[in-house]
Design a protein around this motif. Structure first.
Motif, mmCIF file in Angstrom:
data_model
loop_
_atom_site.group_PDB
_atom_site.id
_atom_site.type_symbol
_atom_site.label_atom_id
_atom_site.label_comp_id
_atom_site.label_asym_id
_atom_site.label_seq_id
_atom_site.Cartn_x
_atom_site.Cartn_y
_atom_site.Cartn_z
ATOM 1 N N ALA A 230 0.773 -1.155 0.101
ATOM 2 C CA ALA A 230 0.023 0.006 -0.206
ATOM 3 C C ALA A 230 0.904 1.125 -0.043
ATOM 4 N N HIS B 285 2.015 8.083 2.532
ATOM 5 C CA HIS B 285 2.616 9.205 2.052
ATOM 6 C C HIS B 285 4.313 9.115 1.838
ATOM 7 N N ASN C 230 -3.665 3.200 -2.984
ATOM 8 C CA ASN C 230 -3.466 4.143 -1.761
ATOM 9 C C ASN C 230 -3.624 3.404 -0.527
ATOM 10 N N ASP C 231 -2.599 3.859 0.432
ATOM 11 C CA ASP C 231 -2.649 3.350 1.989
ATOM 12 C C ASP C 231 -4.022 4.160 2.692
ATOM 13 N N LEU C 232 -4.898 3.297 3.016
ATOM 14 C CA LEU C 232 -6.126 3.848 3.563
ATOM 15 C C LEU C 232 -5.860 4.577 4.904
ATOM 16 N N LEU D 218 -0.608 14.278 -4.699
ATOM 17 C CA LEU D 218 -1.258 13.489 -5.711
ATOM 18 C C LEU D 218 -0.688 14.198 -6.912
ATOM 19 N N ILE E 38 -4.134 -2.471 -7.396
ATOM 20 C CA ILE E 38 -5.482 -1.729 -7.171
ATOM 21 C C ILE E 38 -5.431 -0.248 -7.149
ATOM 22 N N GLY E 39 -6.308 0.217 -7.475
ATOM 23 C CA GLY E 39 -6.710 1.825 -7.294
ATOM 24 C C GLY E 39 -5.533 2.449 -8.458
ATOM 25 N N PHE F 157 -13.194 2.796 -7.438
ATOM 26 C CA PHE F 157 -13.448 4.127 -6.989
ATOM 27 C C PHE F 157 -14.993 4.410 -6.245
ATOM 28 N N LEU G 93 -15.385 3.116 -2.889
ATOM 29 C CA LEU G 93 -14.555 3.676 -1.955
ATOM 30 C C LEU G 93 -14.945 5.710 -1.636
ATOM 31 N N GLU H 161 -8.254 8.950 -10.691
ATOM 32 C CA GLU H 161 -6.954 9.697 -10.641
ATOM 33 C C GLU H 161 -6.273 9.149 -11.919
ATOM 34 N N TRP I 90 -12.713 13.276 -1.130
ATOM 35 C CA TRP I 90 -12.035 12.794 0.206
ATOM 36 C C TRP I 90 -12.714 13.540 1.537
HETATM 37 C C1 LIG Z 1 -1.804 11.495 -1.567
HETATM 38 C C2 LIG Z 1 -3.007 10.702 -1.612
HETATM 39 C C3 LIG Z 1 -3.269 10.219 -2.907
HETATM 40 C C4 LIG Z 1 -4.589 9.068 -2.840
HETATM 41 C C5 LIG Z 1 -4.791 8.698 -4.245
HETATM 42 C C6 LIG Z 1 -5.895 7.883 -4.257
HETATM 43 C C7 LIG Z 1 -5.861 6.694 -4.837
HETATM 44 C C8 LIG Z 1 -6.928 5.778 -4.919
HETATM 45 C C9 LIG Z 1 -6.813 4.290 -4.794
HETATM 46 O O1 LIG Z 1 -5.684 3.879 -4.687
HETATM 47 S S1 LIG Z 1 -8.239 3.441 -4.227
HETATM 48 C C10 LIG Z 1 -7.352 1.828 -3.642
HETATM 49 C C11 LIG Z 1 -7.361 1.918 -2.041
HETATM 50 N N1 LIG Z 1 -6.975 0.532 -1.830
HETATM 51 C C12 LIG Z 1 -7.938 -0.437 -1.264
HETATM 52 O O2 LIG Z 1 -8.998 0.101 -0.822
HETATM 53 C C13 LIG Z 1 -7.301 -1.598 -0.887
HETATM 54 C C14 LIG Z 1 -7.750 -1.833 0.380
HETATM 55 N N2 LIG Z 1 -7.232 -3.319 1.006
HETATM 56 C C15 LIG Z 1 -8.032 -4.403 0.785
HETATM 57 O O3 LIG Z 1 -9.106 -4.653 0.432
HETATM 58 C C16 LIG Z 1 -7.289 -5.658 1.301
HETATM 59 O O4 LIG Z 1 -6.143 -5.637 2.104
HETATM 60 C C17 LIG Z 1 -6.457 -6.534 -0.006
HETATM 61 C C18 LIG Z 1 -7.747 -7.080 -0.892
HETATM 62 C C19 LIG Z 1 -5.802 -5.635 -0.539
HETATM 63 C C20 LIG Z 1 -5.905 -7.687 0.584
HETATM 64 O O5 LIG Z 1 -6.477 -8.420 1.506
HETATM 65 P P1 LIG Z 1 -6.087 -9.661 2.135
HETATM 66 O O6 LIG Z 1 -7.258 -10.346 3.153
HETATM 67 O O7 LIG Z 1 -5.297 -10.594 1.195
HETATM 68 O O8 LIG Z 1 -4.934 -9.219 3.204
HETATM 69 P P2 LIG Z 1 -5.056 -8.082 4.433
HETATM 70 O O9 LIG Z 1 -6.155 -7.216 4.301
HETATM 71 O O10 LIG Z 1 -4.945 -8.837 5.713
HETATM 72 O O11 LIG Z 1 -3.776 -7.288 4.067
HETATM 73 C C21 LIG Z 1 -2.754 -7.244 5.107
HETATM 74 C C22 LIG Z 1 -2.383 -6.018 5.676
HETATM 75 O O12 LIG Z 1 -2.182 -4.932 4.913
HETATM 76 C C23 LIG Z 1 -3.079 -3.779 5.209
HETATM 77 N N3 LIG Z 1 -3.397 -3.299 3.837
HETATM 78 C C24 LIG Z 1 -3.434 -3.777 2.558
HETATM 79 N N4 LIG Z 1 -3.774 -2.815 1.786
HETATM 80 C C25 LIG Z 1 -3.987 -1.731 2.385
HETATM 81 C C26 LIG Z 1 -4.481 -0.448 1.864
HETATM 82 N N5 LIG Z 1 -4.652 -0.013 0.751
HETATM 83 N N6 LIG Z 1 -4.626 0.445 2.870
HETATM 84 C C27 LIG Z 1 -3.869 0.154 4.085
HETATM 85 N N7 LIG Z 1 -3.976 -0.677 4.746
HETATM 86 C C28 LIG Z 1 -3.679 -2.063 3.659
HETATM 87 C C29 LIG Z 1 -4.340 -4.737 5.654
HETATM 88 O O13 LIG Z 1 -5.208 -3.634 6.426
HETATM 89 C C30 LIG Z 1 -3.671 -5.713 6.627
HETATM 90 O O14 LIG Z 1 -3.351 -4.943 7.819
HETATM 91 P P3 LIG Z 1 -3.490 -5.506 9.275
HETATM 92 O O15 LIG Z 1 -2.546 -6.640 9.187
HETATM 93 O O16 LIG Z 1 -3.001 -4.609 10.385
HETATM 94 O O17 LIG Z 1 -4.925 -5.941 9.384
#
Ligand SMILES: CCCCC/C=C/CC(=O)SCCNC(=O)CCNC(=O)[C@H](O)C(C)(C)COP(=O)(O)OP(=O)(O)OC[C@H]1O[C@@H](n2cnc3c(N)ncnc32)[C@H](O)[C@@H]1OP(=O)(O)O
Length: 365
Positions: free
Chosen positions: A134, A137, A171-173, A195, A218-219, A243, A246, A251, A346
């Motif tokens: 993910a 910043h 993006n790291d949520l 961004l 993703i994303g 998108f 969420l 973008e 956002w």
């Molecule tokens: C400056 C700002 C610019 C912004 C630009 C905008 C961009 C838009 C985008 O990018 S939108 C996309 C955003 N991404 C997501 O929504 C993905 C969210 N993650 C998930 O849905 C899942 O984690 C998965 C499907 C990617 C993987 O699932 P799985 O079950 O295989 O694994 P885990 O969920 O257990 O993941 C392991 C740990 O990693 C953390 N994690 C994974 N991805 C993200 C993420 N994008 N943001 C934050 N954290 C993430 C997850 O939470 C687990 O952490 P934990 O062990 O503490 O539970």
């Protein structure tokens, strides 16, 4: 330098010429040109002969190599020649010639990505495998810096890829988490600035940029593929732009590039309705250049990239910039617009609820 050391140096120089004849492996054209140039400089001094014609390739390459030594002194040239021969002999006795296996150099100063250069390729690798790579910043900023440096270094092409199972989960949520209510506006404003700079560094990248998609993407990591010059994917990769799920909006210039790449109807399925593509679908829709079986993905792709990176560097850069120049202004305008829209998104309840759901583990993609 004293006469005595010069004599020793001359003796070493002659010995080096003899040793060179004993090399078993061809050291490669580049090294041979270096040796030629240093020998001429050492024995005749700076190059004063007329430049050969453009079509006399061999003579011209030799002349260029010699001429590039400028006013290097004959003593220094002898010294460098002797050192080069000695390094070739040592490399051969260690079972490897320099040209056959150049060292991978790692660039310092990065924590969230790994940046290396080898075989004229600078590789930028997302490196938070425990968070599915993910992009937080710090990683956005480090990628901006790495692209800036790669654009100016000696490499011919740059590659972006992921470490581990994922390419990146986007993006790291957490970038939206723990923000106090009175700091929301600032968070959105700063996020949009970051961004915009991040996407601009892809728009302006001056050399061929290749995405090696090793796993799910993703994303923002998917939208940016439209700004890469080639996209190679493992058959394990998937492509997901959730998108609306969420509460956000597209973008990475995807609102403009995706309809161009795949047609409006298909872009709508991805960007509006969160359709997740397999690698084969992404290839059929024009987002991916070629798909490889996961088992041979790294080997096949890197062999191919090594060959591409041995093509003439300046020609590639000029051609890439020419192709990009037709769209550059438009892409910057699209990037600005997308960031403006996202800044508002956002702050929306739809977006904030989606983030809360993720962290409460009610929702996962
Ligand atoms: C400056 C700002 C610019 C912004 C630009 C905008 C961009 C838009 C985008 O990018 S939108 C996309 C955003 N991404 C997501 O929504 C993905 C969210 N993650 C998930 O849905 C899942 O984690 C998965 C499907 C990617 C993987 O699932 P799985 O079950 O295989 O694994 P885990 O969920 O257990 O993941 C392991 C740990 O990693 C953390 N994690 C994974 N991805 C993200 C993420 N994008 N943001 C934050 N954290 C993430 C997850 O939470 C687990 O952490 P934990 O062990 O503490 O539970």
């Amino acid at each position: 330098m004293t006469t005595a050391t010069m004599q020793v140096s001359q003796k070493d120089f002659e010995k080096a010429q003899e040793q060179l004849k004993l090399l078993k492996k061809d050291p490669g054209n580049e090294t041979k040109l270096k040796l030629y140039a240093l020998f001429k400089q050492a024995t005749e001094g700076p190059c004063n002969s007329p430049k050969p014609g453009m079509l006399d390739f061999v003579k011209k390459a030799k002349w260029d190599a010699w001429n590039s030594l400028g006013n290097l002194s004959q003593d220094n040239a002898r010294q460098k020649y002797t050192e080069l021969v000695s390094s070739l002999i040592s490399a051969e006795s260690a079972g490897q010639t320099k040209d056959a296996s150049p060292e991978e150099s790692r660039h310092g100063g990065y924590e969230t990505i790994i940046v290396t250069t080898k075989n004229n390729i600078t590789k930028i690798m997302f490196n938070r495998p425990e968070r599915k790579n993910a992009i937080n910043h710090q990683m956005y900023r480090e990628i901006i810096k790495a692209l800036h440096e790669a654009g100016k270094d000696d490499s011919t092409i740059a590659v972006i890829t992921g470490n581990g199972e994922y390419y990146t989960s986007g993006n790291d949520l957490n970038n939206f988490a723990n923000v106090k209510p009175n700091e929301m506006e600032k968070m959105a404003k700063d996020g949009a600035v970051l961004l915009k700079e991040f996407v601009s560094s892809f728009i302006d990248f001056p050399k061929p940029l290749i995405a090696v998609v090793n796993g799910p993407a993703i994303g923002i990591s998917v939208t940016l593929l439209g700004l890469c010059d080639i996209v190679y994917a493992s058959d394990r990769a998937t492509f997901h732009t959730p998108f609306s799920q969420l509460g956000q909006s597209p973008e990475g210039c995807s609102s403009y590039l995706f309809p161009k790449i795949m047609g409006l109807a298909k872009a709508n399925e991805m960007l509006l309705f969160n359709k997740k593509l397999t690698a084969a679908q992404a290839c059929a829709w024009g987002l991916v250049t070629e798909v490889f079986p996961d088992g041979t993905f790294q080997k096949e792709v890197w062999e191919r990239l090594k060959a591409y990176a041995s093509l003439p560097k300046n020609s590639l850069a000029v051609s890439k910039q020419l192709l990009r120049s037709m769209e550059k202004e438009k892409l910057h305008a699209v990037n600005s617009k997308e960031c403006e829209v996202l800044k508002e998104r956002w702050l929306s309840d739809e977006c904030l609820n989606a983030i809360v759901s993720f962290f409460q583990r009610k929702s996962k993609l």
